[in-house]
Design a protein around this motif. Structure first.
Motif, PDB file in Angstrom:
ATOM      1  N   SER A  53      -8.243   2.964  -4.486  1.00 46.15           N
ATOM      2  CA  SER A  53      -7.263   2.551  -3.491  1.00 46.15           C
ATOM      3  C   SER A  53      -7.931   2.537  -2.137  1.00 46.15           C
ATOM      4  O   SER A  53      -8.678   3.457  -1.796  1.00 46.15           O
ATOM      5  N   ASN A  54      -7.678   1.506  -1.349  1.00 48.28           N
ATOM      6  CA  ASN A  54      -8.272   1.427  -0.019  1.00 48.28           C
ATOM      7  C   ASN A  54      -7.606   2.354   0.983  1.00 48.28           C
ATOM      8  O   ASN A  54      -8.160   2.613   2.047  1.00 48.28           O
ATOM      9  N   LEU A 110      -5.437   3.441   5.919  1.00 44.03           N
ATOM     10  CA  LEU A 110      -6.063   4.697   6.289  1.00 44.03           C
ATOM     11  C   LEU A 110      -6.591   5.365   5.031  1.00 44.03           C
ATOM     12  O   LEU A 110      -5.828   5.635   4.099  1.00 44.03           O
ATOM     13  N   SER A 111      -7.894   5.616   4.964  1.00 39.47           N
ATOM     14  CA  SER A 111      -8.513   6.168   3.758  1.00 39.47           C
ATOM     15  C   SER A 111      -7.888   7.504   3.383  1.00 39.47           C
ATOM     16  O   SER A 111      -7.547   8.313   4.246  1.00 39.47           O
ATOM     17  N   SER A 145       0.834  -1.199   0.000  1.00 40.38           N
ATOM     18  CA  SER A 145       0.000   0.000   0.000  1.00 40.38           C
ATOM     19  C   SER A 145       0.869   1.249   0.000  1.00 40.38           C
ATOM     20  O   SER A 145       1.938   1.268   0.615  1.00 40.38           O
ATOM     21  N   PRO A 146       0.436   2.289  -0.698  1.00 43.12           N
ATOM     22  CA  PRO A 146       1.236   3.525  -0.721  1.00 43.12           C
ATOM     23  C   PRO A 146       1.355   4.127   0.672  1.00 43.12           C
ATOM     24  O   PRO A 146       0.513   3.926   1.539  1.00 43.12           O
ATOM     25  N   ASP A 172      -8.290  -9.815   2.114  1.00 48.65           N
ATOM     26  CA  ASP A 172      -7.788  -9.372   3.420  1.00 48.65           C
ATOM     27  C   ASP A 172      -8.072  -7.886   3.648  1.00 48.65           C
ATOM     28  O   ASP A 172      -7.200  -7.129   4.105  1.00 48.65           O
ATOM     29  N   GLY A 173      -9.279  -7.449   3.310  1.00 45.84           N
ATOM     30  CA  GLY A 173      -9.677  -6.070   3.554  1.00 45.84           C
ATOM     31  C   GLY A 173      -9.210  -5.078   2.505  1.00 45.84           C
ATOM     32  O   GLY A 173      -9.439  -3.881   2.651  1.00 45.84           O
ATOM     33  N   ASN A 174      -8.549  -5.556   1.451  1.00 49.36           N
ATOM     34  CA  ASN A 174      -8.050  -4.681   0.392  1.00 49.36           C
ATOM     35  C   ASN A 174      -8.723  -5.069  -0.921  1.00 49.36           C
ATOM     36  O   ASN A 174      -8.591  -6.203  -1.380  1.00 49.36           O
TER      37      ASN A 174
END
Length: 488
Positions: A144-145, A154-155, A131-132, A173-175
């Motif tokens: 992007s989540n 974190l949004s 994730s970035p 897995d939540g993504n």
């Protein structure tokens, strides 16, 4: 009609019977054992296109199974035997006619047929990309989540929603991951909920102000298994306003790994990108599409370079660029927008009347009155390391009669030693700053004669990553305007 779909159980096929010599499925000559072809079973496996046919019969020497695709047949010689066939994956859903012919010496063949629909479900990628991270204010998310923060996502503050995807969105897995298949036959299109104008992606123009804060790059994470995907990618950004297309072709992917792809919006596409309404994914020039030709896509984000100057320092774009990404037990709202700003323009010229500014009320006070309603204006900048700078701004505080807090009413400006994601961490580090000023001059609202100029000298740290923070402690209203950072 039966549906063959990944994950379902064995299907019993006992439908239409077609015989070469009789309408009966029991065929015999006097004194001989009859052929009984009662039915056959079709069992899907793999991604849904692999099927196994098992005849159920007695008195049979062998079977010929016609799978109904390009003349594909198989012979079963043993009792309770089966035959397997893998249908092509290029199309999501196709109907075939499976025919089983039972054979026995000295007897006529007995045939049964059934139409089946094969539904292809490509396997889901088992991994997700990194994730970035970095400054929330430097990212505008299309899909992007969120950013990686303390082991969770974190949004993003700056984001839009995807309106439609000609593909599947799969949670792992939540993504969420976009899965696009059959790229050998068609394109995968991601439609945006609203257009993104590159020139002011990070701040919708306020009061019809055409200026904004623009994006410089676009990023994609793309995964492909070459044996069942594609090895080269073509990305087209579409401007629905005038049907312009911005094309980037022949992108090399990485076999069975996530490829991190970043491109300059001004120079890497077929023309400088102005606006985006849709994003189209296709097989790239010189590439091949194999099997179900599937790719997975995540983290479609626009980015801008870290700023070496204060952005929206005159507050014409309201609160843009002034928020924390998150604030434990607090609010990320930085201040109240106000039309009672300085009478001086950002370039130092006299406006002849008030401009926009940032405002605090008594309930939004911080410092010793810090609480869940306190508002803190924050902006990260990246400067030349170990270099002398000045933080400059103007402030004004109402002088109305009121009970002053301990220490008096004030506007506080601080240069923090680093970048922060959580505002609570920044507040905890206020005392270890690079420079600060406590402004206590209370003469009323900004006017042609009211407004106090502050200049705080400081030296940037070894990384050059510093940030500025403002808060007010006041029983009445207070304002800041014209915030700047420049070399000393």
């Amino acid at each position: 009609m039966n549906l063959i779909k990944k994950g379902i159980g064995t299907l019993l096929i006992a439908g239409l019977m077609v015989s070469s010599c009789s309408d009966d499925d029991n065929i015999a000559s006097p004194g001989m054992t009859s052929i009984v072809l009662s039915s056959f079973e079709v069992t899907p496996s793999g991604d849904g296109t692999v099927v196994t046919v098992t005849p159920l019969s007695v008195g049979v020497d062998s079977y010929v199974v016609d799978f109904g695709h390009n003349g594909s047949t198989a012979t079963i010689s043993e009792q309770n035997g089966s035959a397997t066939y893998d249908y092509p994956n290029e199309v999501e859903e196709v109907s075939y006619t499976i025919t089983v012919t039972a054979k026995a010496t000295g007897q006529s063949d007995v045939t049964k047929s059934e139409n089946v629909t094969v539904i292809h479900t490509p396997p889901t990628v088992s991994t997700t990309p990194t994730s970035p991270d970095g400054n929330d204010s430097d990212v505008f998310a299309i899909f992007s989540n969120g950013m990686d923060f303390d082991g969770s996502l974190l949004s993003w503050e700056n984001r839009i929603d995807v309106a439609d995807v000609i593909a599947n969105i799969i949670p792992i897995d939540g993504n969420d991951i976009i899965q696009i298949s059959r790229l050998g036959a068609e394109a995968g299109v991601v439609e945006l909920d609203e257009e993104v104008v590159v020139a002011h992606a990070f701040a919708s123009p306020a009061n019809d102000n055409p200026d904004g804060i623009g994006a410089t790059d676009i990023h994609f994470d793309v995964h492909s298994v070459f044996a069942e995907g594609i090895n080269k990618l073509k990305i087209t950004l579409i401007n629905g306003d005038n049907d312009d297309e911005y094309v980037l072709d022949g992108i090399d992917l990485v076999d069975s790994e996530w490829a991190n792809l970043s491109y300059d919006l001004a120079t890497d596409f077929s023309a400088p990108v102005v606006r985006i309404d849709e994003i189209k994914f296709e097989v790239g020039a010189g590439g091949t599409a194999n099997d179900h030709a599937t790719i997975s896509v995540d983290n479609i984000i626009l980015t801008k370079d870290p700023s070496a100057t204060i952005l929206n320092g005159g507050f014409d774009l309201s609160t843009a660029q002034w928020r924390f990404a998150t604030f434990t037990d607090g609010t990320t709202t930085p201040f109240g927008s106000s039309s009672d700003g300085s009478w001086t323009n950002y370039d130092g010229t006299d406006n002849g009347s008030k401009t926009r500014g940032a405002k605090w009320t008594s309930s939004q006070s911080g410092g010793p009155q810090q609480g869940s309603s306190s508002r803190n204006a924050y902006q990260a900048v990246t400067l030349t390391p170990n270099t002398d700078y000045i933080l400059e701004y103007e402030y004004a505080i109402k002088d109305d009669t009121a009970d002053d807090p301990i220490g008096g009413r004030r506007i506080v400006g601080i240069v923090l030693d680093g970048h922060y994601i959580d505002g609570a961490d920044a507040i905890a580090d206020i005392d270890s700053n690079l420079g600060n000023h406590v402004g206590t001059i209370a003469q009323g609202k900004f006017s042609d004669t009211v407004g106090t100029l502050v200049q705080i000298p400081f030296t940037s740290n070894d990384s050059g990553e510093v940030s500025v923070l403002f808060y007010a402690v006041t029983p009445k209203d207070a304002w800041i305007d014209n915030v700047k950072v420049y070399a000393n």
